[in-house]
Design an enzyme around this catalytic site. Structure first.
Site, PDB file in Angstrom:
ATOM      1  N   TYR A 158       0.809  -1.219  -0.012  1.00 25.46           N
ATOM      2  CA  TYR A 158      -0.017   0.032   0.089  1.00 25.46           C
ATOM      3  C   TYR A 158       0.926   1.226   0.191  1.00 25.46           C
ATOM      4  O   TYR A 158       0.642   2.267  -0.991  1.00 25.46           O
ATOM      5  CB  TYR A 158      -0.882   0.019   1.375  1.00 25.46           C
ATOM      6  CG  TYR A 158      -2.048   1.113   1.273  1.00 25.46           C
ATOM      7  CD1 TYR A 158      -3.098   1.192   0.595  1.00 25.46           C
ATOM      8  CD2 TYR A 158      -1.549   2.082   2.271  1.00 25.46           C
ATOM      9  CE1 TYR A 158      -3.799   2.296   0.763  1.00 25.46           C
ATOM     10  CE2 TYR A 158      -2.755   3.006   2.506  1.00 25.46           C
ATOM     11  CZ  TYR A 158      -3.710   3.120   1.651  1.00 25.46           C
ATOM     12  OH  TYR A 158      -4.673   4.250   1.800  1.00 25.46           O
ATOM     13  N   ASP A 159       1.902   1.300   0.905  1.00 23.35           N
ATOM     14  CA  ASP A 159       2.632   2.723   1.033  1.00 23.35           C
ATOM     15  C   ASP A 159       3.447   2.724  -0.128  1.00 23.35           C
ATOM     16  O   ASP A 159       3.509   3.837  -0.606  1.00 23.35           O
ATOM     17  CB  ASP A 159       3.775   2.298   2.311  1.00 23.35           C
ATOM     18  CG  ASP A 159       2.693   2.202   3.621  1.00 23.35           C
ATOM     19  OD1 ASP A 159       1.575   2.056   3.628  1.00 23.35           O
ATOM     20  OD2 ASP A 159       3.565   2.177   4.678  1.00 23.35           O
ATOM     21  N   GLU A 160       3.965   1.872  -0.619  1.00 23.83           N
ATOM     22  CA  GLU A 160       5.069   1.966  -1.694  1.00 23.83           C
ATOM     23  C   GLU A 160       4.080   2.079  -3.147  1.00 23.83           C
ATOM     24  O   GLU A 160       4.620   2.790  -3.880  1.00 23.83           O
ATOM     25  CB  GLU A 160       5.983   0.955  -1.967  1.00 23.83           C
ATOM     26  CG  GLU A 160       6.878   0.774  -0.927  1.00 23.83           C
ATOM     27  CD  GLU A 160       8.051   1.971  -0.662  1.00 23.83           C
ATOM     28  OE1 GLU A 160       7.928   3.141  -1.183  1.00 23.83           O
ATOM     29  OE2 GLU A 160       9.113   1.662   0.066  1.00 23.83           O
ATOM     30  N   GLN A 197      -0.396   4.094  20.687  1.00 28.60           N
ATOM     31  CA  GLN A 197      -0.148   4.765  19.278  1.00 28.60           C
ATOM     32  C   GLN A 197      -1.210   5.862  19.173  1.00 28.60           C
ATOM     33  O   GLN A 197      -2.254   5.629  19.444  1.00 28.60           O
ATOM     34  CB  GLN A 197      -0.096   3.658  18.166  1.00 28.60           C
ATOM     35  CG  GLN A 197      -1.280   2.893  17.923  1.00 28.60           C
ATOM     36  CD  GLN A 197      -1.703   1.739  18.785  1.00 28.60           C
ATOM     37  OE1 GLN A 197      -1.307   1.829  19.944  1.00 28.60           O
ATOM     38  NE2 GLN A 197      -2.300   0.690  18.200  1.00 28.60           N
ATOM     39  N   ASP A 257       3.073  -0.934  12.513  1.00 25.58           N
ATOM     40  CA  ASP A 257       2.081  -0.322  12.696  1.00 25.58           C
ATOM     41  C   ASP A 257       2.733   1.394  13.028  1.00 25.58           C
ATOM     42  O   ASP A 257       3.454   1.270  14.331  1.00 25.58           O
ATOM     43  CB  ASP A 257       1.319  -0.603  13.918  1.00 25.58           C
ATOM     44  CG  ASP A 257      -0.106  -0.103  13.982  1.00 25.58           C
ATOM     45  OD1 ASP A 257      -1.036  -0.805  13.505  1.00 25.58           O
ATOM     46  OD2 ASP A 257      -0.226   1.018  14.510  1.00 25.58           O
TER      47      ASP A 257
HETATM   48  P1  NAD Z   1     -12.795   2.024   0.246  1.00 27.74           P
HETATM   49  O1  NAD Z   1     -12.117   0.639   0.275  1.00 27.74           O
HETATM   50  O2  NAD Z   1     -13.986   2.080   0.920  1.00 27.74           O
HETATM   51  O3  NAD Z   1     -12.844   2.549  -1.336  1.00 27.74           O
HETATM   52  C1  NAD Z   1     -11.974   2.009  -2.218  1.00 27.74           C
HETATM   53  C2  NAD Z   1     -12.962   1.784  -3.338  1.00 27.74           C
HETATM   54  O4  NAD Z   1     -11.886   1.286  -4.596  1.00 27.74           O
HETATM   55  C3  NAD Z   1     -13.748   0.544  -3.167  1.00 27.74           C
HETATM   56  O5  NAD Z   1     -15.047   0.792  -3.844  1.00 27.74           O
HETATM   57  C4  NAD Z   1     -13.194  -0.566  -4.037  1.00 27.74           C
HETATM   58  O6  NAD Z   1     -14.065  -1.375  -4.601  1.00 27.74           O
HETATM   59  C5  NAD Z   1     -12.413   0.191  -5.162  1.00 27.74           C
HETATM   60  N1  NAD Z   1     -11.489  -0.693  -5.973  1.00 27.74           N
HETATM   61  C6  NAD Z   1     -10.234  -1.181  -5.328  1.00 27.74           C
HETATM   62  N2  NAD Z   1      -9.751  -1.566  -6.211  1.00 27.74           N
HETATM   63  C7  NAD Z   1     -10.275  -1.247  -7.505  1.00 27.74           C
HETATM   64  C8  NAD Z   1      -9.639  -1.679  -8.751  1.00 27.74           C
HETATM   65  N3  NAD Z   1      -8.661  -2.453  -8.905  1.00 27.74           N
HETATM   66  N4  NAD Z   1     -10.319  -1.033  -9.591  1.00 27.74           N
HETATM   67  C9  NAD Z   1     -11.315  -0.481  -9.394  1.00 27.74           C
HETATM   68  N5  NAD Z   1     -11.972  -0.168  -8.196  1.00 27.74           N
HETATM   69  C10 NAD Z   1     -11.264  -0.669  -7.156  1.00 27.74           C
HETATM   70  O7  NAD Z   1     -11.694   3.014   0.837  1.00 27.74           O
HETATM   71  P2  NAD Z   1     -11.984   4.655   1.140  1.00 27.74           P
HETATM   72  O8  NAD Z   1     -11.683   4.883   2.635  1.00 27.74           O
HETATM   73  O9  NAD Z   1     -12.938   4.972   0.654  1.00 27.74           O
HETATM   74  O10 NAD Z   1     -10.674   5.132   0.415  1.00 27.74           O
HETATM   75  C11 NAD Z   1     -10.733   5.719  -0.989  1.00 27.74           C
HETATM   76  C12 NAD Z   1      -9.383   6.279  -1.276  1.00 27.74           C
HETATM   77  O11 NAD Z   1      -8.872   7.028  -0.481  1.00 27.74           O
HETATM   78  C13 NAD Z   1      -8.339   5.137  -1.374  1.00 27.74           C
HETATM   79  O12 NAD Z   1      -7.634   5.335  -2.634  1.00 27.74           O
HETATM   80  C14 NAD Z   1      -7.388   5.290  -0.188  1.00 27.74           C
HETATM   81  O13 NAD Z   1      -6.142   4.797  -0.145  1.00 27.74           O
HETATM   82  C15 NAD Z   1      -7.757   6.756   0.082  1.00 27.74           C
HETATM   83  N6  NAD Z   1      -7.348   6.890   1.537  1.00 27.74           N
HETATM   84  C16 NAD Z   1      -8.361   6.692   2.441  1.00 27.74           C
HETATM   85  C17 NAD Z   1      -8.233   7.098   3.693  1.00 27.74           C
HETATM   86  C18 NAD Z   1      -9.215   6.934   4.872  1.00 27.74           C
HETATM   87  O14 NAD Z   1      -9.003   6.925   5.991  1.00 27.74           O
HETATM   88  N7  NAD Z   1     -10.548   6.499   4.414  1.00 27.74           N
HETATM   89  C19 NAD Z   1      -6.915   7.479   4.255  1.00 27.74           C
HETATM   90  C20 NAD Z   1      -5.959   7.885   3.462  1.00 27.74           C
HETATM   91  C21 NAD Z   1      -6.090   7.416   2.048  1.00 27.74           C
HETATM   92  N1  UDP Z   2      -6.385  -0.856  15.538  1.00 31.18           N
HETATM   93  C1  UDP Z   2      -6.636  -1.307  16.903  1.00 31.18           C
HETATM   94  N2  UDP Z   2      -7.816  -2.340  17.027  1.00 31.18           N
HETATM   95  C2  UDP Z   2      -8.495  -2.254  15.685  1.00 31.18           C
HETATM   96  C3  UDP Z   2      -7.929  -1.734  14.312  1.00 31.18           C
HETATM   97  C4  UDP Z   2      -6.931  -1.052  14.443  1.00 31.18           C
HETATM   98  O1  UDP Z   2      -6.156  -1.140  17.915  1.00 31.18           O
HETATM   99  O2  UDP Z   2      -9.259  -3.339  15.827  1.00 31.18           O
HETATM  100  C5  UDP Z   2      -5.142   0.123  15.712  1.00 31.18           C
HETATM  101  C6  UDP Z   2      -4.014  -0.178  14.681  1.00 31.18           C
HETATM  102  O3  UDP Z   2      -3.070  -1.065  15.122  1.00 31.18           O
HETATM  103  C7  UDP Z   2      -3.593   1.306  14.464  1.00 31.18           C
HETATM  104  C8  UDP Z   2      -4.888   2.192  14.559  1.00 31.18           C
HETATM  105  O4  UDP Z   2      -5.751   1.202  15.313  1.00 31.18           O
HETATM  106  O5  UDP Z   2      -2.518   1.587  15.264  1.00 31.18           O
HETATM  107  C9  UDP Z   2      -5.453   2.720  13.267  1.00 31.18           C
HETATM  108  O6  UDP Z   2      -5.435   1.486  12.399  1.00 31.18           O
HETATM  109  P1  UDP Z   2      -6.569   1.440  10.946  1.00 31.18           P
HETATM  110  O7  UDP Z   2      -6.296   0.228  10.519  1.00 31.18           O
HETATM  111  O8  UDP Z   2      -7.641   2.198  11.042  1.00 31.18           O
HETATM  112  O9  UDP Z   2      -5.571   2.435   9.949  1.00 31.18           O
HETATM  113  P2  UDP Z   2      -3.746   2.661   9.963  1.00 31.18           P
HETATM  114  O10 UDP Z   2      -3.940   4.412  10.363  1.00 31.18           O
HETATM  115  O11 UDP Z   2      -3.253   1.897  10.574  1.00 31.18           O
HETATM  116  O12 UDP Z   2      -3.749   2.616   8.470  1.00 31.18           O
END
Ligand code: NAD
Ligand code: UDP
Length: 308
Positions: free
Chosen positions: A143-145, A207, A270
């Site tokens: 995910y990160d990379e 955390q 984490d």
């Molecule tokens: P989510 O998992 O609810 O939404 C992601 C959507 O992308 C889903 O509808 C999934 O079916 C679709 N999808 C996944 N792979 C696909 C593919 N190969 N082709 C077409 N569709 C695909 O997550 P979200 O929280 O709504 O996140 C949306 C975006 O925001 C993501 O790119 C995520 O990385 C980014 N983001 C979200 C958060 C957060 O806290 N919600 C934080 C950082 C980044």
């Molecule tokens: N976490 C937790 N219990 C859960 C799910 C997540 O303690 O049931 C912790 C997780 O280890 C992290 C933080 O909550 O430290 C946020 O996790 P999340 O998966 O929501 O997102 P992240 O910020 O780690 O991508």
């Protein structure tokens, strides 16, 4: 405008589609339904300005659009680690395909990047200039990379091909329409509390994360797309920081649950702390989050009461 939202049936994508339709645009919602669901956009189905496309962003697609919001990618660690190879393909091939589309039709394109590009940060709060502390070979790396490479691709398409790009680095965002099985901390704790099950705190719970409510986030994304000052990344999030233990206690008190807090092992890599520096967003977008955690949690709990 004609606007493409990839990942449009997901948690954030569906709220974005709602707002774009409200603004009077034609919206193409593209999704492969890996973590999203048609239910999230059922209120829009039948609207002549709304179109659903089942498609995977790892494959090219030919469309005519003015704007592209590229959100397609699973965001929960549980889901993005389920098929890590697919996750990195989604970020990287998805970015290549959407940037190629933007280049061909001269559309402006926004990438949903993430605070994960900072990894386990040793600068706090995180500013956009910080390059991050990311393990390239760990279980979060897909995910990160993937997201870091997508940012690279966006900047290179911009420098090399003059593609009109925007990048937002989203920090933990929560709200209604998160999948009850999503696995992220806010949805996990609320679902556990509503079922009076044990609340699973990973590690010592000390955390930190900073939680942004979805409506604040969507407003910032819309403003980022339409501003013309900056194409480089902008942090978007709520800078009020909480420990995971504090979050668990708040959820228990707001739900009136009988749940007990239990400890489970901390997953590897984490991040220990996370909090956005949002000075750039404040200055460039004239934006700042309005919904406090307690208010946002109440609205989210209300949503989950109707679906768990
Ligand atoms: P989510 O998992 O609810 O939404 C992601 C959507 O992308 C889903 O509808 C999934 O079916 C679709 N999808 C996944 N792979 C696909 C593919 N190969 N082709 C077409 N569709 C695909 O997550 P979200 O929280 O709504 O996140 C949306 C975006 O925001 C993501 O790119 C995520 O990385 C980014 N983001 C979200 C958060 C957060 O806290 N919600 C934080 C950082 C980044
Ligand atoms: N976490 C937790 N219990 C859960 C799910 C997540 O303690 O049931 C912790 C997780 O280890 C992290 C933080 O909550 O430290 C946020 O996790 P999340 O998966 O929501 O997102 P992240 O910020 O780690 O991508």
């Amino acid at each position: 405008m004609r606007i493409l939202v990839t990942g449009g049936a997901g948690f954030l994508g569906s709220h974005l589609c709602d707002r774009l339709i409200e603004q009077g645009h034609d919206v193409l919602c593209l999704d492969n339904y890996f973590t999203g669901a048609k239910k999230n956009v059922e209120q829009l189905i039948g609207n002549p300005k709304f179109e659903l496309i089942r498609h995977d962003v790892t494959e090219p697609i030919l469309l005519e659009v003015d704007r592209i919001y590229n959100l397609a990618c699973p965001a929960s660690p549980v889901h993005y680690q389920y098929n890590p190879v697919k996750t990195i393909k989604t970020s990287v091939l998805g970015a290549v395909n959407m940037l190629g589309l933007a280049k061909r039709v001269k559309a402006r394109i926004l990438q949903a990047s993430t605070s994960e590009v900072y990894g386990d940060p040793n600068i706090h709060p995180q500013v956009e200039e910080y390059w991050g502390n990311v393990n390239p070979i760990g279980i979060r790396s897909c995910y990160d990379e993937g997201k870091r490479t997508a940012e690279t691709l966006f900047m290179d398409y911009h420098r090399q091909n003059k593609v009109d790009i925007r990048i937002v680095r989203i920090f933990n965002t929560y709200g209604p329409r998160m999948n009850p099985n999503d696995g992220r901390v806010v949805s996990n704790f609320i679902v556990q509390a509503l079922r009076n099950e044990n609340i699973t705190v990973y590690g010592d719970g000390l955390q930190t994360r900073s939680f942004c409510f979805e409506s604040d986030l969507i407003e910032a994304i819309l403003r980022t797309m339409e501003q013309t000052e900056r194409c480089e990344p902008i942090n978007i999030g709520n800078p009020t920081e909480f420990t995971i233990l504090e979050l668990a206690e708040k959820v228990i008190s707001l739900t009136g649950s009988k749940s007990k807090i239990i400890r489970e092992p901390l997953p590897s890599d984490d991040p220990k702390q996370r909090k956005p520096d949002i000075s750039k967003a404040q200055k460039i977008l004239g934006w700042q989050p309005k919904v406090h955690l307690e208010e946002g949690l109440k609205r989210t709990i209300e949503y989950f009461r109707s679906c768990v």
